[in-house]
Design a protein around this motif. Structure first.
Motif, PDB file in Angstrom:
ATOM      1  N   ALA A 261     -29.226  25.282   0.423  1.00 39.38           N
ATOM      2  CA  ALA A 261     -27.988  25.424  -0.346  1.00 39.38           C
ATOM      3  C   ALA A 261     -27.251  24.084  -0.412  1.00 39.38           C
ATOM      4  CB  ALA A 261     -27.106  26.503   0.279  1.00 39.38           C
ATOM      5  N   GLU A 262     -27.276  23.330   0.672  1.00 40.46           N
ATOM      6  CA  GLU A 262     -26.623  22.017   0.670  1.00 40.46           C
ATOM      7  C   GLU A 262     -27.324  21.058  -0.290  1.00 40.46           C
ATOM      8  OE1 GLU A 262     -26.765  20.988   4.754  1.00 40.46           O
ATOM      9  OE2 GLU A 262     -25.078  22.279   5.336  1.00 40.46           O
ATOM     10  N   ASP A 263     -28.655  21.108  -0.320  1.00 43.42           N
ATOM     11  CA  ASP A 263     -29.387  20.268  -1.274  1.00 43.42           C
ATOM     12  C   ASP A 263     -28.979  20.589  -2.705  1.00 43.42           C
ATOM     13  OD1 ASP A 263     -30.903  18.610   0.343  1.00 43.42           O
ATOM     14  OD2 ASP A 263     -32.620  19.956   0.421  1.00 43.42           O
ATOM     15  N   ILE A 264     -28.756  21.847  -2.997  1.00 46.70           N
ATOM     16  CA  ILE A 264     -28.397  22.269  -4.351  1.00 46.70           C
ATOM     17  C   ILE A 264     -26.997  21.790  -4.717  1.00 46.70           C
ATOM     18  CG2 ILE A 264     -27.912  24.294  -5.793  1.00 46.70           C
ATOM     19  CD1 ILE A 264     -30.103  25.769  -4.129  1.00 46.70           C
ATOM     20  N   CYS A 265     -26.090  21.800  -3.738  1.00 44.18           N
ATOM     21  CA  CYS A 265     -24.682  21.560  -4.040  1.00 44.18           C
ATOM     22  C   CYS A 265     -24.223  20.122  -3.864  1.00 44.18           C
ATOM     23  CB  CYS A 265     -23.810  22.466  -3.157  1.00 44.18           C
ATOM     24  SG  CYS A 265     -24.065  24.242  -3.452  1.00 44.18           S
ATOM     25  N   VAL A 266     -24.962  19.315  -3.083  1.00 45.82           N
ATOM     26  CA  VAL A 266     -24.417  18.034  -2.659  1.00 45.82           C
ATOM     27  C   VAL A 266     -24.045  17.131  -3.833  1.00 45.82           C
ATOM     28  CG1 VAL A 266     -26.718  16.980  -2.366  1.00 45.82           C
ATOM     29  CG2 VAL A 266     -24.765  16.078  -1.106  1.00 45.82           C
ATOM     30  N   SER A 274     -32.452  16.578  -6.824  1.00 48.60           N
ATOM     31  CA  SER A 274     -31.848  17.874  -6.502  1.00 48.60           C
ATOM     32  C   SER A 274     -32.787  19.004  -6.888  1.00 48.60           C
ATOM     33  CB  SER A 274     -30.519  18.048  -7.251  1.00 48.60           C
ATOM     34  OG  SER A 274     -29.601  17.031  -6.899  1.00 48.60           O
ATOM     35  N   PRO A 275     -32.912  20.061  -6.069  1.00 50.62           N
ATOM     36  CA  PRO A 275     -33.836  21.158  -6.410  1.00 50.62           C
ATOM     37  C   PRO A 275     -33.315  21.989  -7.577  1.00 50.62           C
ATOM     38  CG  PRO A 275     -32.590  21.697  -4.426  1.00 50.62           C
ATOM     39  CD  PRO A 275     -32.248  20.277  -4.762  1.00 50.62           C
ATOM     40  N   GLN A 276     -34.185  22.189  -8.565  1.00 52.87           N
ATOM     41  CA  GLN A 276     -33.848  23.076  -9.675  1.00 52.87           C
ATOM     42  C   GLN A 276     -34.575  24.413  -9.563  1.00 52.87           C
ATOM     43  OE1 GLN A 276     -33.709  21.348 -13.615  1.00 52.87           O
ATOM     44  NE2 GLN A 276     -33.776  19.258 -12.799  1.00 52.87           N
ATOM     45  N   VAL A 277     -35.668  24.400  -8.805  1.00 52.68           N
ATOM     46  CA  VAL A 277     -36.472  25.604  -8.602  1.00 52.68           C
ATOM     47  C   VAL A 277     -36.777  25.726  -7.109  1.00 52.68           C
ATOM     48  CG1 VAL A 277     -38.623  26.813  -9.168  1.00 52.68           C
ATOM     49  CG2 VAL A 277     -37.527  25.341 -10.882  1.00 52.68           C
ATOM     50  N   VAL A 278     -36.785  26.952  -6.606  1.00 49.07           N
ATOM     51  CA  VAL A 278     -37.214  27.216  -5.233  1.00 49.07           C
ATOM     52  C   VAL A 278     -38.451  28.117  -5.309  1.00 49.07           C
ATOM     53  CG1 VAL A 278     -36.616  28.193  -2.989  1.00 49.07           C
ATOM     54  CG2 VAL A 278     -34.846  27.066  -4.376  1.00 49.07           C
ATOM     55  N   TYR A 279     -39.573  27.624  -4.780  1.00 45.14           N
ATOM     56  CA  TYR A 279     -40.807  28.405  -4.755  1.00 45.14           C
ATOM     57  C   TYR A 279     -41.011  29.013  -3.375  1.00 45.14           C
ATOM     58  CZ  TYR A 279     -42.474  26.652  -9.275  1.00 45.14           C
ATOM     59  OH  TYR A 279     -42.622  26.393 -10.622  1.00 45.14           O
ATOM     60  N   LEU A 280     -41.457  30.265  -3.385  1.00 49.07           N
ATOM     61  CA  LEU A 280     -41.816  30.945  -2.147  1.00 49.07           C
ATOM     62  C   LEU A 280     -43.321  31.166  -2.116  1.00 49.07           C
ATOM     63  CD1 LEU A 280     -39.030  33.710  -1.958  1.00 49.07           C
ATOM     64  CD2 LEU A 280     -38.949  31.346  -1.130  1.00 49.07           C
ATOM     65  N   LEU A 301     -21.008  30.208   0.518  1.00 44.14           N
ATOM     66  CA  LEU A 301     -20.322  29.607   1.662  1.00 44.14           C
ATOM     67  C   LEU A 301     -20.135  28.093   1.518  1.00 44.14           C
ATOM     68  CD1 LEU A 301     -22.090  31.507   4.599  1.00 44.14           C
ATOM     69  CD2 LEU A 301     -19.802  31.930   3.640  1.00 44.14           C
ATOM     70  N   GLN A 302     -20.738  27.510   0.501  1.00 44.74           N
ATOM     71  CA  GLN A 302     -20.611  26.067   0.308  1.00 44.74           C
ATOM     72  C   GLN A 302     -19.218  25.718  -0.230  1.00 44.74           C
ATOM     73  OE1 GLN A 302     -22.993  23.501   0.966  1.00 44.74           O
ATOM     74  NE2 GLN A 302     -23.773  25.248   2.153  1.00 44.74           N
ATOM     75  N   PRO A 303     -18.721  24.501   0.073  1.00 41.69           N
ATOM     76  CA  PRO A 303     -17.411  24.084  -0.471  1.00 41.69           C
ATOM     77  C   PRO A 303     -17.411  24.159  -1.992  1.00 41.69           C
ATOM     78  CG  PRO A 303     -18.179  22.533   1.205  1.00 41.69           C
ATOM     79  CD  PRO A 303     -19.322  23.473   0.937  1.00 41.69           C
ATOM     80  N   ALA A 304     -16.252  24.454  -2.551  1.00 47.48           N
ATOM     81  CA  ALA A 304     -16.129  24.583  -4.005  1.00 47.48           C
ATOM     82  C   ALA A 304     -16.437  23.243  -4.678  1.00 47.48           C
ATOM     83  CB  ALA A 304     -14.719  25.040  -4.371  1.00 47.48           C
ATOM     84  N   SER A 357     -33.607  23.754 -14.751  1.00 45.19           N
ATOM     85  CA  SER A 357     -32.347  24.455 -14.501  1.00 45.19           C
ATOM     86  C   SER A 357     -31.253  23.858 -15.380  1.00 45.19           C
ATOM     87  CB  SER A 357     -31.981  24.301 -13.023  1.00 45.19           C
ATOM     88  OG  SER A 357     -30.607  24.499 -12.809  1.00 45.19           O
ATOM     89  N   PRO A 358     -30.238  24.633 -15.740  1.00 45.51           N
ATOM     90  CA  PRO A 358     -29.081  24.069 -16.449  1.00 45.51           C
ATOM     91  C   PRO A 358     -28.143  23.305 -15.509  1.00 45.51           C
ATOM     92  CG  PRO A 358     -28.759  26.411 -16.124  1.00 45.51           C
ATOM     93  CD  PRO A 358     -30.150  26.108 -15.638  1.00 45.51           C
ATOM     94  N   LEU A 359     -28.539  23.191 -14.236  1.00 41.97           N
ATOM     95  CA  LEU A 359     -27.821  22.421 -13.214  1.00 41.97           C
ATOM     96  C   LEU A 359     -26.474  23.070 -12.880  1.00 41.97           C
ATOM     97  CD1 LEU A 359     -28.646  18.832 -14.564  1.00 41.97           C
ATOM     98  CD2 LEU A 359     -30.031  20.316 -13.103  1.00 41.97           C
ATOM     99  N   HIS A 360     -25.585  22.294 -12.262  1.00 41.37           N
ATOM    100  CA  HIS A 360     -24.282  22.775 -11.848  1.00 41.37           C
ATOM    101  C   HIS A 360     -24.414  24.013 -10.956  1.00 41.37           C
ATOM    102  CE1 HIS A 360     -22.683  19.924 -14.743  1.00 41.37           C
ATOM    103  NE2 HIS A 360     -23.501  20.442 -15.640  1.00 41.37           N
ATOM    104  N   ARG A 361     -25.232  23.870  -9.876  1.00 42.52           N
ATOM    105  CA  ARG A 361     -25.453  24.915  -8.875  1.00 42.52           C
ATOM    106  C   ARG A 361     -26.171  26.134  -9.446  1.00 42.52           C
ATOM    107  NH1 ARG A 361     -20.464  24.753  -4.477  1.00 42.52           N
ATOM    108  NH2 ARG A 361     -20.103  22.490  -4.591  1.00 42.52           N
TER     109      ARG A 361
END
Length: 838
Positions: A261-266, A274-280, A301-304, A357-361
């Motif tokens: 989540a931090e990688d996505i938001c930083v 920055s990750p745009q896709v998460v693979y499982l 839970l990440q800062p706004a 991804s369209p980005l912006h979290r």
């Protein structure tokens, strides 16, 4: 510059801010401008020194440079501070040195040196010429840093910034140029601010370019490509897609989900990493949706976010992507989880194909069994950049190989996707190499002793050092502040002039110095293709002699018998004969003892052709003995240096006695008066003062090394244009005795000229009951009668006779065994002056 002038003159051209009309006029003559600038090579050190000075200014909150840049910095105070810190971290000497070493293999990439010392083939990294940089409009630091990379490669650079950008790039680069008093940087920097719709300007700046670097997406690249001439190198730094890949154990770990989540938001996903896709690593739809719920909770839970309002195009892409995903929920393909205020969204998708991804979290979550990684990702290989992988050690090794094979260029842990390291490749290549050419010159046998072609062309010129003079005590105090990461190699001095001192090096610094010393050894006539060398320097007790010359021979690829100096001279001589050694490295005092104690064996062998010595000097009489008695053809200094500064000078085949060339790529030399801190007149004798530039951790500026010498005028007959100097003894060899200043070197000269004495000489000072005592000790194997020697010294050295006649000094000559002379325990050097006075 007033605010009105800043708005009007928003272009920076070779040191001057200009307006549109003048910029248009100069663009028309850009090819001639580039040719004039390229006529003089740009030293990498000039760029690094200016960048380091600018970095220091950016770190200082009260520095005028920060005040001048303040009007052009985007964002609030906190983001401004982060931006300046980012710039300073990139521009510091340590970071740039690491970058140069990693990308070019050294800190002087444009010097035409011999990659294989056994061949007279010279290679270097040369600038491509003119690099045109087309910067993006959404990253304030990219524009100036891209141009600085072009400078590090030695190029002339023209940079286009967006018409919507502030003038940060123009003013930052102007400040950088101001730190170079010689003007070489300003001559290679042009920054224009205009809209991409102004295609006439874009065409003019690209037409004479040898490389065009474009930052942006496909549309930006396509818009520039039309103006790139045939044969010009197009360097695309386009938008990339990065993704995370989690194994089952990893996605069950809350800390991993939080880190993701931090990688996505930083950076609000604005960074290419920055990750745009998460693979499982699964095919199970239930596991996919369960993880999407947990990731959504972690994002909540990440800062706004603190970013500005989205522009209409960004908002349209974001809402369109989300609405389409919600529509596909009815087909059982997707599931969308979003924040009520729209600040983040997780889009679970059962289809594994990579989606931007369209980005912006906003992030996709998709299933991808590891067996399908390559087949799924490879179709998008042109766009792949970073893969953040979480799993066991074995998983990471296996999955790293798979994603790299699929086209990714970078693998990191989850939680560190947007972080990097100094010198890291960008998008799978080194930027500096993309802005350079690898060039080669093949030469003939006349160049056997020329290590670097540049030395035959021009004399290095660097700014004159400033600041206080440093003595050995001050340098030892500076050692206390060396960072642990830069103190990787510890050496102790031989202690020939006092208590052994500690010297600290990074391995990078040591490597640079050993390469420089190796170049000097080639100039002295060492032939790595033919010479068979016995390394007979002392080792142990943290003394660097043997280790350093082992390293030098290793870099030259020379044949080496690493024997080291030992007390069993017979065993050493037998190994010399057995292994057909023809070249000896060592201290003069040790080599002198070895050759004379084993004279019969070594003379009958007759195979020793060369001696390269260091740490001390052979007298002219000793050289004559080595040539006439032992048939040695070459007796030359291997290097002049010190434990703390490293190699300082080297001899060439035209140098004799104590004349050396300066290692000008490592050091600057000044000569100051003995009795005052002022320069001496050209050719006069004074104290040698060195400033070393090529050190990462320890910066030794204006170090008074304790030696006396003088600069020699004119160029050397060997053709090398590096400055030459002559060593004239040490300050400690001038003895204050019985109100007189007596010079040890003068005693040596008298012994050589008047007594034909070729052995070692030692001066011992003691305090007698009535007056001071000076005793000269000579080797019994070479010395004349002691009384005759005393009379000769008194006759040839008037000051000594006066001191004796005035009953101020007791003077004696002793003939002793050579083994009884005082030597330093670590290096084996003869102690020229032994002061036992109380």
């Amino acid at each position: 510059m007033t605010e009105a002038e800043t708005v009007m003159n928003h272009h920076y051209w070779q040191g001057t801010f200009i307006g549109d009309d003048e910029a248009a006029r100069r663009l028309a003559t850009l090819p001639a401008t580039v040719e004039a600038a390229l006529a003089t090579p740009l030293d990498t050190e000039t760029v690094v020194a200016a960048c380091d000075a600018l970095a220091g200014a950016l770190r200082d909150p009260g520095h005028p440079v920060r005040e001048r840049l303040a009007p052009h910095l985007p964002g609030d105070a906190e983001s401004t501070g982060e931006l300046l810190a980012e710039l300073a971290a990139f521009l510091g000497r340590d970071a740039l040195t690491r970058k140069l070493r990693r990308e070019f293999g050294g800190t002087a990439p444009q010097r035409l040196g011999r990659p294989d010392a056994k061949e007279t083939v010279y290679e270097a990294w040369a600038p491509v010429g003119l690099v045109a940089h087309i910067a993006p409009g959404n990253a304030a630091t990219v524009a100036p840093l891209s141009l600085i990379e072009g400078l590090l490669a030695g190029n002339v650079n023209i940079l286009k910034t967006s018409s919507a950008d502030t003038l940060l790039a123009q003013h930052l680069l102007a400040e950088l140029a101001a730190f170079d008093a010689g003007g070489a940087l300003a001559e290679r920097v042009i920054v224009l601010r205009f809209s991409s719709s102004r295609t006439d300007w874009l065409r003019l700046m690209c037409a004479p370019a040898d490389a065009v670097a474009v930052w942006g997406g496909e549309a930006a690249v396509e818009g520039v490509t039309a103006h790139v001439p045939a044969g010009c190198r197009l360097v695309e730094w386009g938008h990339k897609i990065s993704f995370a890949y989690l194994t089952r154990d990893a996605w069950a770990d809350e800390a991993t989900v939080t880190a993701l989540a931090e990688d996505i938001c930083v950076f609000e996903q604005q960074a290419c990493s920055s990750p745009q896709v998460v693979y499982l690593d699964t095919e199970n739809e239930g596991e996919l949706h369960a993880f999407a719920d947990r990731l959504a909770a972690a994002l909540a839970l990440q800062p706004a976010p603190v970013e500005d309002e989205l522009d209409p195009a960004e908002y349209a892409e974001l809402t369109t992507t989300e609405h389409l995903a919600r529509l596909e929920e009815h087909l059982g393909l997707t599931r969308v989880l979003a924040a009520p205020d729209g600040t983040w969204r997780v889009m679970a998708d059962t289809r594994p194909a990579l989606s931007a991804s369209p980005l912006h979290r906003s992030v996709w979550v998709k299933p991808l069994p590891r067996k399908n990684v390559i087949s799924t990702l490879r179709p998008m290989r042109r766009y792949l950049q970073t893969a953040g992988i979480a799993g066991s050690r074995t998983d990471i090794a296996e999955l790293s190989a798979a994603v790299l094979a699929a086209g990714a260029t970078r693998v990191t842990p989850v939680g560190a996707m947007t972080s990097g390291y100094v010198g890291e490749p960008h998008d799978g290549v080194y930027a500096l190499q993309r802005y350079s050419r690898r060039v080669a010159v093949q030469a003939d046998a006349r160049f056997a002793t020329t290590a670097c072609l540049d030395d035959l062309v021009r004399r290095p010129a660097f700014p004159q050092p400033a600041g206080p003079l440093l003595d050995k005590a001050a340098v030892q105090e500076l050692n206390r502040d060396v960072e642990r990461g830069d103190a990787e190699l510890y050496f102790r001095s031989g202690g020939s002039t006092g208590t052994p001192a500690l010297s600290l090096f990074s391995y990078d610094d040591y490597d640079a110095q050993m390469h420089a010393a190796a170049r000097g050894l080639l100039a002295a006539g060492y032939d790595p293709a033919r010479d068979r060398t016995a390394n007979l320097f002392y080792c142990g007790s943290m003394y660097g002699g043997f280790i350093s010359f082992f390293s030098i021979l290793e870099r030259l690829g020379g044949v080496q018998m690493p024997m080291a100096a030992g007390s069993d001279h017979r065993a050493t001589a037998e190994m010399i004969v057995a292994y057909e050694v023809d070249t000896l490295f060592g201290m003069p005092s040790y080599l002198w003892q070895l050759l004379h104690e084993e004279a019969d064996l070594l003379r009958s062998y007759g195979g020793i052709r060369k001696i390269f010595y260091g740490g001390e000097h052979f007298t002219e009489e000793q050289r004559r003995t080595l040539t006439e008695t032992f048939g040695i053809e070459t007796v030359r200094s291997i290097t002049y240096g010190s434990t703390d500064l490293g190699p300082l000078g080297y001899q060439c085949v035209e140098s004799g006695g104590s004349v050396h060339h300066l290692h000008a790529d490592l050091h600057t030399l000044e000569i100051v008066a003995v009795d005052a801190d002022r320069p001496v007149a050209p050719g006069e004798t004074g104290r040698l003062v060195f400033t070393t530039r090529a050190r990462r951790g320890q910066h030794l500026d204006r170090y008074v090394i304790g030696d006396l010498g003088r600069l020699l005028p004119g160029d050397c007959p060997c053709g090398n244009r590096s400055p030459r100097f002559e060593l004239l003894g040490r300050l400690g060899e001038v003895m204050r005795v019985a109100t007189y200043f007596l010079n040890y070197r003068r005693f040596v000269a008298v012994a050589e000229e008047h007594l034909r004495y070729s052995g070692e000489l030692q001066a011992v000072l003691t305090s007698g009951s009535a007056r001071e005592c000076l005793t000269l000790r000579l080797e019994n194997s070479k010395a004349p009668d002691a009384d005759r020697a005393r009379d000769t010294f008194l006759a040839a050295y008037p000051e000594v006779r006066s001191a004796v006649d005035e009953r101020l000094l007791d003077f004696a000559v002793e003939v002793v065994d050579g083994a009884d002379l005082d030597r330093t325990a670590t290096s084996g050097k003869l102690r020229a002056v032994v002061d036992r006075r109380r």
